[in-house]
Scaffold this motif. Structure first.
Motif, PDB file in Angstrom:
ATOM      1  N   GLU A  69       0.879  -1.361   0.295  1.00 37.42           N
ATOM      2  CA  GLU A  69       0.031  -0.389  -0.007  1.00 37.42           C
ATOM      3  C   GLU A  69       0.886   1.031  -0.200  1.00 37.42           C
ATOM      4  O   GLU A  69       0.115   1.921  -0.907  1.00 37.42           O
ATOM      5  N   ALA A 105       2.526   1.475  -3.292  1.00 37.24           N
ATOM      6  CA  ALA A 105       1.580   2.644  -4.302  1.00 37.24           C
ATOM      7  C   ALA A 105       2.075   3.817  -4.300  1.00 37.24           C
ATOM      8  O   ALA A 105       1.027   4.795  -5.051  1.00 37.24           O
ATOM      9  N   GLU A 140       0.653  -8.352  -5.152  1.00 34.50           N
ATOM     10  CA  GLU A 140       0.434  -6.708  -4.916  1.00 34.50           C
ATOM     11  C   GLU A 140       1.404  -6.339  -6.089  1.00 34.50           C
ATOM     12  O   GLU A 140       0.806  -5.101  -6.605  1.00 34.50           O
ATOM     13  N   ILE A 178       0.526  -3.187  -9.229  1.00 30.49           N
ATOM     14  CA  ILE A 178       1.190  -2.000  -8.922  1.00 30.49           C
ATOM     15  C   ILE A 178       2.117  -2.173  -9.908  1.00 30.49           C
ATOM     16  O   ILE A 178       2.187  -0.511 -11.040  1.00 30.49           O
ATOM     17  N   LYS A 213       0.398  -1.635 -13.642  1.00 34.82           N
ATOM     18  CA  LYS A 213      -0.134  -0.468 -13.184  1.00 34.82           C
ATOM     19  C   LYS A 213       0.785   1.155 -13.982  1.00 34.82           C
ATOM     20  O   LYS A 213       0.038   1.151 -15.173  1.00 34.82           O
ATOM     21  N   HIS A 214       1.612   0.239 -12.694  1.00 31.85           N
ATOM     22  CA  HIS A 214       2.598   1.515 -14.025  1.00 31.85           C
ATOM     23  C   HIS A 214       3.924   1.890 -14.799  1.00 31.85           C
ATOM     24  O   HIS A 214       3.963   2.633 -14.483  1.00 31.85           O
TER      25      HIS A 214
END
Ligand SMILES: Cc1ncc(COP(=O)(O)O)c(C=O)c1O
Length: 361
Positions: free
Chosen positions: A112, A115, A139, A143, A146-147
């Motif tokens: 988290e 991110a 996890e 991330i 996505k990026h």
């Protein structure tokens, strides 16, 4: 009692001396068949397509980042509770380390927070499989995907561990391993390797670690001298044959600890059931760590602290912006964690002695 025991079976040691003698008579000290052989065997072991032997674990991360083009203007996210060898390569390529805190339960990088730390300048995430346990890769992949970021495993403490069935070193874009003597797979000196499934990347790293040359004295790129020593490759090839058994022994030792300390006041950390840790270190936490360590020492039980100072609090980083930040979980780990003796030759009666001593304190 030893904290870490590097003893080899006689047969393996004899084999190493035999091969070393041959190497010495052949004068083939640099790279060559012994290094090639180890690189192939190590890639196969890690279930990765390629492996490149380099001088140290620090260099493995450094050359992986350099070969990926990570450098000035880039940010690389990693965790505050790690060995300095994770962070120095980020600085050496000219990038900016961005630290995040660990999860207080798992002691691993907190996704988290990763991110939340992403910026347009983020180029890579470097999770550390700390203590031979696994970083939360699913996890982190979500991330990274996505990026569009590189995920580089710091697998220096995790030779042979598995994340949901897949070996450390085969998960990210590349991984850096250390063969520092005390590691699960350790050389008789320094050594390291990069593993990757990307052929072009492995070729680039092979060149960088050998003065930027493929053909002798034809230097195509700016490289460095950072080769895995051929003598160390011999040691590592022989030890690699024993690694699965050693890791199995470490798991047995860890289970003895879990069993004996389960109702104690010490905080123990369990790997998620779908993963296979290799217990490079067996780390517990307690508020009165220092006095416990002293008492164990007085009874002849050696322990360690990995690591007493989180990255942002080291003096050498005083001028870096992250020095002013706070990472409460990593800071607490630094003052409460204690590494108990852990190696493949530790006996059940030794673990009993350690645990009885801890419970009586
Ligand atoms: C987590 C971690 N990263 C990086 C390194 C660097 O490896 P080396 O000491 O071989 O340069 C180590 C080794 O001690 C380590 O434990």
């Amino acid at each position: 009692m030893h904290f870490c025991d590097l003893k080899l079976p006689n047969s393996a040691e004899s084999k190493i001396w035999e091969k070393a003698k041959k190497l010495v008579t052949s004068n083939a000290y640099i790279l060559g068949s012994e290094v090639n052989h180890f690189e192939d065997a190590f890639a196969h072991y890690c279930e990765a397509k390629h492996s490149v032997g380099v001088a140290t674990g620090c260099d493995a991360l450094l050359w992986a980042m350099e070969a990926l083009g990570i450098g000035k203007g880039d940010e690389v996210i990693t965790v505050a509770n790690t060995f300095i060898g994770t962070v120095l390569p980020i600085l050496r390529v000219g990038a900016t380390p961005v630290l995040v805190d660990c999860d207080p339960i798992t002691q691993q990088i907190d996704p988290e927070q990763v991110a939340a730390a992403i910026t347009p300048r983020t180029a890579a995430i470097v999770p550390v499989h700390l203590y031979g346990r696994l970083a939360p890769m699913d996890e982190l992949f979500a991330i990274a995907d996505k990026h569009n970021l590189f995920l580089l495993e710091d697998a220096a403490q995790a030779h042979g561990s598995r994340y949901k069935g897949r070996r450390a070193g085969s998960l990210g874009k590349a991984a850096g391993f250390s063969f520092y003597p005390a590691k699960n797979l350790g050389a008789w000196g320094d050594g390291g390797a990069v593993t990757t499934n990307d052929k072009a990347l492995s070729k680039k790293i092979s060149k960088i670690r050998n003065y930027g040359q493929e053909k002798k004295y034809y230097h195509d790129t700016l490289g460095w001298n950072s080769r895995l020593d051929s003598l160390q490759a011999i040691v590592l090839s022989e030890k690699l044959k024993l690694l699965d058994q050693w890791n199995e022994n470490r798991r047995t030792v860890a289970n003895w600890y879990y069993d004996r300390l389960k109702d104690s006041e010490f905080c123990l950390y369990h790997e998620r059931s779908e993963n296979e840790a290799v217990h490079h270190l067996f780390v517990i936490t307690h508020k009165n760590r220092d006095s416990i360590q002293e008492k164990l020492q007085s009874k002849g039980i050696p322990t360690g602290i990995h690591y007493p100072v989180p990255i942002h609090q080291h003096k050498c980083f005083a001028d870096h912006s992250f020095a002013k930040e706070e990472f409460p979980h990593a800071e607490r780990q630094g003052s409460e964690l204690l590494s108990l003796p852990m190696h493949p030759n530790l006996t059940e009666s030794e673990v009993d002695e350690i645990c009885e001593c801890m419970i009586k304190l």
